[in-house]
Design an enzyme around this catalytic site. Sequence first.
Site, short mmCIF file in Angstrom:
data_model
loop_
_atom_site.label_atom_id
_atom_site.label_comp_id
_atom_site.label_asym_id
_atom_site.label_seq_id
_atom_site.Cartn_x
_atom_site.Cartn_y
_atom_site.Cartn_z
N ASN A 9 9.57 10.81 28.12
CA ASN A 9 8.76 12.10 28.34
C ASN A 9 8.92 12.29 26.55
O ASN A 9 9.62 12.53 25.97
CB ASN A 9 10.16 13.05 28.58
CG ASN A 9 10.12 14.59 28.50
OD1 ASN A 9 8.60 14.81 28.16
ND2 ASN A 9 10.85 15.57 28.77
N LYS A 11 7.68 15.09 25.18
CA LYS A 11 7.56 16.33 24.93
C LYS A 11 6.49 16.87 23.93
O LYS A 11 5.40 16.11 24.17
CB LYS A 11 9.20 16.61 24.04
CG LYS A 11 10.18 15.98 24.94
CD LYS A 11 11.43 16.29 24.64
CE LYS A 11 12.45 15.80 25.58
NZ LYS A 11 14.06 16.31 25.17
N HIS A 95 12.84 20.49 33.60
CA HIS A 95 13.50 20.00 32.45
C HIS A 95 14.37 21.09 31.84
O HIS A 95 13.94 22.25 31.72
CB HIS A 95 12.56 19.46 31.29
CG HIS A 95 13.17 18.52 30.24
ND1 HIS A 95 13.84 19.34 29.29
CD2 HIS A 95 13.29 17.27 30.22
CE1 HIS A 95 14.30 18.18 28.37
NE2 HIS A 95 13.91 17.17 28.86
N GLU A 97 14.57 22.11 28.76
CA GLU A 97 13.93 22.84 27.80
C GLU A 97 13.05 23.78 28.36
O GLU A 97 12.71 24.81 28.01
CB GLU A 97 13.23 21.83 27.04
CG GLU A 97 14.19 21.07 26.04
CD GLU A 97 13.51 19.70 25.76
OE1 GLU A 97 12.56 19.27 25.97
OE2 GLU A 97 14.52 18.67 25.16
N GLU A 167 20.16 14.96 33.68
CA GLU A 167 20.03 15.02 32.10
C GLU A 167 21.11 16.31 31.55
O GLU A 167 20.90 17.39 31.50
CB GLU A 167 18.73 15.47 31.65
CG GLU A 167 17.72 14.68 32.23
CD GLU A 167 16.41 14.71 31.18
OE1 GLU A 167 16.18 13.62 30.60
OE2 GLU A 167 15.86 15.83 31.15
N GLY A 173 18.86 14.72 22.95
CA GLY A 173 18.50 14.85 21.62
C GLY A 173 19.79 15.07 20.53
O GLY A 173 19.33 15.23 19.47
N SER A 213 19.79 10.95 25.42
CA SER A 213 20.02 9.73 24.19
C SER A 213 20.29 8.41 24.82
O SER A 213 21.07 7.61 24.40
CB SER A 213 21.36 10.40 23.61
OG SER A 213 21.34 11.55 22.97
P1 13P Z 1 16.60 12.45 24.45
O1 13P Z 1 16.31 10.75 25.03
O2 13P Z 1 15.73 12.53 23.25
O3 13P Z 1 17.98 12.70 24.25
O4 13P Z 1 15.73 13.23 25.53
C1 13P Z 1 16.14 13.07 26.77
C2 13P Z 1 15.32 14.06 27.66
O5 13P Z 1 15.24 15.23 27.77
C3 13P Z 1 14.32 13.52 28.40
O6 13P Z 1 13.63 14.08 29.29
#
Ligand code: 13P
Length: 250
Positions: A9, A11, A95, A97, A167, A173, A213
Amino acid sequence: MRKHIVAGNWKMNNDLAQTETLISELKHQIKTSNAEVMIAPTATNLWQAYQTLKDNTVIEVIAQNMHFAENGAYTGEISASMLKSIGVNTVILGHSERREYFNETDDILAKKVDAALANNMRVIFCFGELLEDRKAGNEETVVGNQIKNALFHLKAWDFKNIVLAYEPVWAIGTGETASPEQAQDMHAFIRKTIADQYGYEIANDVSILYGGSVKPGNAKEIFSKPDVDGGLIGGASLNAEDFFAIVNAF
Ligand code: 13P
């Protein structure tokens, strides 16, 4: 069918030139894979990414989001049929976010899932608890409700086009990963939640990805757990070598 999947992803990262560079690096590195490999560039670059990879049988281009309506007065939005028309057949929905910054509720997500399935798209449906939920010991209640509220109106056969992605928000992140045991415990709970509603035949067929992560250094151990069928990778998917190493963890 339950499969191993590693999805990147991206983003809101990578302009067109950066997208082309990263894809050419990925094409060079990932020639075969024991897992399905997907990348989700930002919407403006999906067409170019698809064109670059359409003869590539290993890497699928997928979308990060879509709207539930077929078309109409939704300024700035993209529909399932628009994605389909440029060769994109899989979409990430729910997601954290999107839930946090764009107020996507379970009800909205249920409509988005319906729209994707009605367009014969595959959905990677994301959910996960906040740190405060885990601290309070409420993680299973939160995750169970996220799944029930957005997915339990579906028919059993719809699950052939659903991939689940756990997640935990506190691991996204942050560099902090759920331990392989925490991931396995939650994935087993998720599979049981599906089984209680739809039976084990359906539940055992659903792929459940872990995200938060995941890095080259921890992917193998997380993926070795029996209910972890792959990963949804954020930061590490922006680096071809790291993403390749994670794909190779299978
Ligand atoms: P990270 O791998 O940067 O923690 O992000 C995970 C994520 O949100 C994948 O959709």
